[in-house]
Structures are given as C-alpha cells and as structure tokens.
Design a protein around this motif. Structure first.
Motif, PDB file in Angstrom:
ATOM      1  N   PRO A  97      17.996   3.765  29.499  1.00 17.99           N
ATOM      2  CA  PRO A  97      18.385   4.105  30.858  1.00 17.99           C
ATOM      3  C   PRO A  97      17.267   4.901  31.541  1.00 17.99           C
ATOM      4  CG  PRO A  97      19.701   5.347  29.241  1.00 17.99           C
ATOM      5  CD  PRO A  97      18.627   4.618  28.491  1.00 17.99           C
ATOM      6  N   ILE A  98      17.076   4.657  32.834  1.00 17.49           N
ATOM      7  CA  ILE A  98      16.116   5.440  33.619  1.00 17.49           C
ATOM      8  C   ILE A  98      16.893   5.997  34.807  1.00 17.49           C
ATOM      9  CG2 ILE A  98      13.936   5.408  34.911  1.00 17.49           C
ATOM     10  CD1 ILE A  98      13.194   2.921  33.207  1.00 17.49           C
ATOM     11  N   LEU A  99      17.271   7.261  34.704  1.00 19.22           N
ATOM     12  CA  LEU A  99      18.216   7.823  35.656  1.00 19.22           C
ATOM     13  C   LEU A  99      17.541   8.774  36.641  1.00 19.22           C
ATOM     14  CD1 LEU A  99      21.083   8.624  33.136  1.00 19.22           C
ATOM     15  CD2 LEU A  99      20.684   6.539  34.439  1.00 19.22           C
ATOM     16  N   LEU A 100      17.963   8.671  37.883  1.00 22.55           N
ATOM     17  CA  LEU A 100      17.563   9.663  38.878  1.00 22.55           C
ATOM     18  C   LEU A 100      18.669  10.708  38.907  1.00 22.55           C
ATOM     19  CD1 LEU A 100      15.612  10.531  41.188  1.00 22.55           C
ATOM     20  CD2 LEU A 100      17.161   9.341  42.743  1.00 22.55           C
ATOM     21  N   GLN A 101      18.289  11.968  38.721  1.00 26.44           N
ATOM     22  CA  GLN A 101      19.284  13.031  38.671  1.00 26.44           C
ATOM     23  C   GLN A 101      19.134  13.960  39.863  1.00 26.44           C
ATOM     24  OE1 GLN A 101      18.300  14.665  34.808  1.00 26.44           O
ATOM     25  NE2 GLN A 101      19.982  13.548  33.861  1.00 26.44           N
ATOM     26  N   TYR A 102      20.275  14.356  40.401  1.00 23.55           N
ATOM     27  CA  TYR A 102      20.288  15.333  41.481  1.00 23.55           C
ATOM     28  C   TYR A 102      20.974  16.584  40.956  1.00 23.55           C
ATOM     29  CZ  TYR A 102      21.467  17.668  45.847  1.00 23.55           C
ATOM     30  OH  TYR A 102      21.602  18.592  46.849  1.00 23.55           O
ATOM     31  N   MET A 103      20.217  17.687  40.898  1.00 23.91           N
ATOM     32  CA  MET A 103      20.765  18.935  40.385  1.00 23.91           C
ATOM     33  C   MET A 103      21.436  19.686  41.527  1.00 23.91           C
ATOM     34  SD  MET A 103      18.441  18.015  38.013  1.00 23.91           S
ATOM     35  CE  MET A 103      16.849  18.543  38.574  1.00 23.91           C
ATOM     36  N   ILE A 104      22.712  19.983  41.345  1.00 22.73           N
ATOM     37  CA  ILE A 104      23.487  20.620  42.400  1.00 22.73           C
ATOM     38  C   ILE A 104      23.333  22.142  42.304  1.00 22.73           C
ATOM     39  CG2 ILE A 104      25.831  20.770  43.369  1.00 22.73           C
ATOM     40  CD1 ILE A 104      26.368  18.077  41.939  1.00 22.73           C
ATOM     41  N   GLY A 105      22.603  22.624  41.307  1.00 20.55           N
ATOM     42  CA  GLY A 105      22.554  24.070  41.064  1.00 20.55           C
ATOM     43  C   GLY A 105      23.659  24.419  40.094  1.00 20.55           C
ATOM     44  N   THR A 106      23.659  25.629  39.592  1.00 16.03           N
ATOM     45  CA  THR A 106      24.666  26.117  38.633  1.00 16.03           C
ATOM     46  C   THR A 106      24.806  25.230  37.399  1.00 16.03           C
ATOM     47  OG1 THR A 106      26.573  24.958  39.603  1.00 16.03           O
ATOM     48  CG2 THR A 106      26.021  27.120  40.521  1.00 16.03           C
ATOM     49  N   GLY A 107      23.808  24.382  37.155  1.00 14.99           N
ATOM     50  CA  GLY A 107      23.851  23.578  35.929  1.00 14.99           C
ATOM     51  C   GLY A 107      24.422  22.186  36.090  1.00 14.99           C
ATOM     52  N   PHE A 108      25.130  21.930  37.193  1.00 15.22           N
ATOM     53  CA  PHE A 108      25.723  20.602  37.385  1.00 15.22           C
ATOM     54  C   PHE A 108      24.694  19.605  37.881  1.00 15.22           C
ATOM     55  CE2 PHE A 108      29.789  22.875  37.348  1.00 15.22           C
ATOM     56  CZ  PHE A 108      30.519  22.024  36.539  1.00 15.22           C
ATOM     57  N   ARG A 109      24.854  18.360  37.479  1.00 11.25           N
ATOM     58  CA  ARG A 109      23.951  17.302  37.953  1.00 11.25           C
ATOM     59  C   ARG A 109      24.718  15.990  38.026  1.00 11.25           C
ATOM     60  NH1 ARG A 109      20.254  16.904  32.494  1.00 11.25           N
ATOM     61  NH2 ARG A 109      19.701  19.025  33.084  1.00 11.25           N
ATOM     62  N   ILE A 110      24.341  15.170  38.998  1.00  7.10           N
ATOM     63  CA  ILE A 110      24.882  13.817  39.034  1.00  7.10           C
ATOM     64  C   ILE A 110      23.710  12.872  38.830  1.00  7.10           C
ATOM     65  CG2 ILE A 110      26.950  14.246  40.402  1.00  7.10           C
ATOM     66  CD1 ILE A 110      25.388  13.479  42.895  1.00  7.10           C
ATOM     67  N   GLU A 111      23.996  11.690  38.273  1.00  5.88           N
ATOM     68  CA  GLU A 111      22.898  10.796  37.899  1.00  5.88           C
ATOM     69  C   GLU A 111      23.304   9.342  38.077  1.00  5.88           C
ATOM     70  OE1 GLU A 111      22.379  12.293  33.935  1.00  5.88           O
ATOM     71  OE2 GLU A 111      24.099  11.218  33.146  1.00  5.88           O
ATOM     72  N   THR A 112      22.301   8.530  38.408  1.00  6.31           N
ATOM     73  CA  THR A 112      22.531   7.090  38.494  1.00  6.31           C
ATOM     74  C   THR A 112      21.197   6.381  38.298  1.00  6.31           C
ATOM     75  OG1 THR A 112      23.549   5.319  39.784  1.00  6.31           O
ATOM     76  CG2 THR A 112      22.204   6.898  41.010  1.00  6.31           C
ATOM     77  N   GLY A 113      21.263   5.151  37.850  1.00  8.08           N
ATOM     78  CA  GLY A 113      20.033   4.392  37.664  1.00  8.08           C
ATOM     79  C   GLY A 113      20.263   3.174  36.788  1.00  8.08           C
ATOM     80  N   PRO A 114      19.223   2.361  36.640  1.00  8.45           N
ATOM     81  CA  PRO A 114      19.336   1.152  35.829  1.00  8.45           C
ATOM     82  C   PRO A 114      19.219   1.461  34.336  1.00  8.45           C
ATOM     83  CG  PRO A 114      17.123   1.329  36.703  1.00  8.45           C
ATOM     84  CD  PRO A 114      17.884   2.496  37.256  1.00  8.45           C
ATOM     85  N   GLN A 115      19.742   0.541  33.540  1.00 11.26           N
ATOM     86  CA  GLN A 115      19.617   0.656  32.093  1.00 11.26           C
ATOM     87  C   GLN A 115      19.282  -0.727  31.535  1.00 11.26           C
ATOM     88  OE1 GLN A 115      22.421   2.947  29.368  1.00 11.26           O
ATOM     89  NE2 GLN A 115      23.242   0.897  29.150  1.00 11.26           N
ATOM     90  N   PHE A 116      18.281  -0.756  30.662  1.00 12.54           N
ATOM     91  CA  PHE A 116      17.847  -2.013  30.057  1.00 12.54           C
ATOM     92  C   PHE A 116      18.143  -1.956  28.573  1.00 12.54           C
ATOM     93  CE2 PHE A 116      15.232  -0.834  33.677  1.00 12.54           C
ATOM     94  CZ  PHE A 116      15.466  -1.924  34.510  1.00 12.54           C
ATOM     95  N   GLY A 117      18.753  -2.999  28.052  1.00 11.60           N
ATOM     96  CA  GLY A 117      19.165  -2.987  26.659  1.00 11.60           C
ATOM     97  C   GLY A 117      18.595  -4.151  25.874  1.00 11.60           C
ATOM     98  N   ALA A 118      18.330  -3.892  24.592  1.00 11.15           N
ATOM     99  CA  ALA A 118      17.910  -4.948  23.664  1.00 11.15           C
ATOM    100  C   ALA A 118      18.951  -5.011  22.552  1.00 11.15           C
ATOM    101  CB  ALA A 118      16.534  -4.638  23.091  1.00 11.15           C
TER     102      ALA A 118
END
Length: 196
Positions: A97-118
C-alpha cells in the motif's frame, strides 16, 4: 551547460532538505477479516479471519501530510458452507500500500491510497482436503485503501482500514471476484531520523 546540469541534479535534494523530510520506519501487524465479493447475492459467504504483518516507512512531507509505503504479508480469501461442508479459499498476498496520510494533530490520522498485491499462494480447502488453486487466480491485485489511525507519543499506534479490491482476481471467464478486507492492527513507529 555542465554547471546547469549540476544545478539541476542538486535541485531536488535541496528542495527535499528545505521540506525537512524525515522518515520514521516502523513495524506493524494485525487481524484481517477478509471476504470475496462475487457479484452474486450469495449470502452464505463467511469471512476468513487471518493476519497481516509487515514494515512501514512514515515519510513526513509537511507537519500535516505524510506518505506511508508499506510492505505487508496479508492473509485474504473467504469461506463458504455448502451442504455442511466448509470450503475455505485461502489467498495469501504480499501487499504494497502507498498511503497519503493527513495528520489531524493529537495523534489522529486519516489515510487513503492505492495498494498493489502479488499473490503468494492460493489454496482451496474442503474439510481437511487442501488443493492448490493458484492457477485459478491472477498474480497481481489492485485495491484502494481507506483508513484511520492513532499514534501515541511512545511510538505505538493502532490503525483500522478497509481494502476495496478493484481488480478481478479470478483467472477465468466467470463473474468478477474481488478482494474485500477489513483490517485492524497495532504498529510501532521508530523516532524520526531528521535530515536538516
């Protein structure tokens, strides 16, 4: 001309240094609740409970944004009971997975992105009989990941995500089968290696 080329090769490095990029490597592991979407309204498909385990690199681009590539071993598939026989489809993947994360502060983060599997292995189990069915599945899989996490100040964190399989994984003309995985786990992020 040489001076110009030299300047151009230095440019990305100096931009990176300005951006104060720092990388925090980590390890992670957790539980997968995996199923397969078959396009039919077949309701007797149950999830396969399995595990995921791997490494991550948390790369800060700014105080709010980071990119996090990971390399995970992931147990996926599903199970189904047909006339009292339990059929298990055990698909094991190496996932990137290659995720872009957005840190909201206070330790929380949301993430999304593509994932390539073999696909590493594919087994079909009927009761206690196991059959290798790797030929029936495509070698590569693509998914899109949605998730959230929380990082404590000690470096330990928890995360939960949903992997929506985008590609058809079955290697035949039948209706599209796709991976669906909900995972939850813990991770440990080593303190930043700063490049000032």
């Amino acid at each position: 001309m040489k001076k110009l080329l030299f300047a151009l090769t230095l440019l990305p490095g100096s931009l990176l240094l300005k951006a104060q990029v720092h990388i925090e490597p980590g390890i992670k592991g957790g539980l997968n609740v995996a199923t397969l979407s078959t396009g039919s309204s077949n309701s007797n498909i149950d999830p396969r409970i399995s595990a995921n385990l791997g490494v991550l690199a948390h790369i800060h681009l700014s105080p709010e944004f980071a990119v996090q590539p990971e390399l995970l071993f992931s147990g996926q598939g599903a199970k189904q009971t047909i006339s009292n026989v339990e059929y298990k489809t055990n698909l094991n993947y190496l996932q990137l997975p290659i995720l872009l994360q957005y840190m909201i502060g206070t330790g929380f983060r949301i993430e999304t992105g593509p994932q390539f599997g073999a696909l590493v292995s594919a087994k079909q189990k009927a009761g206690s009989v196991s059959t290798d069915v790797k030929d029936g599945y495509k070698k590569l899989d693509a998914a899109w990941v949605f998730g959230a996490g929380y990082l404590t100040s000690s470096g330990f964190g928890i995360d939960a995500r949903y992997n929506l399989g985008l590609s058809k994984i079955n290697d035949n003309n039948a209706a599209k089968v796709a991976n669906r995985v909900f995972s939850a786990g813990i991770f440990y992020q080593f303190k930043a290696m700063h490049h000032h």
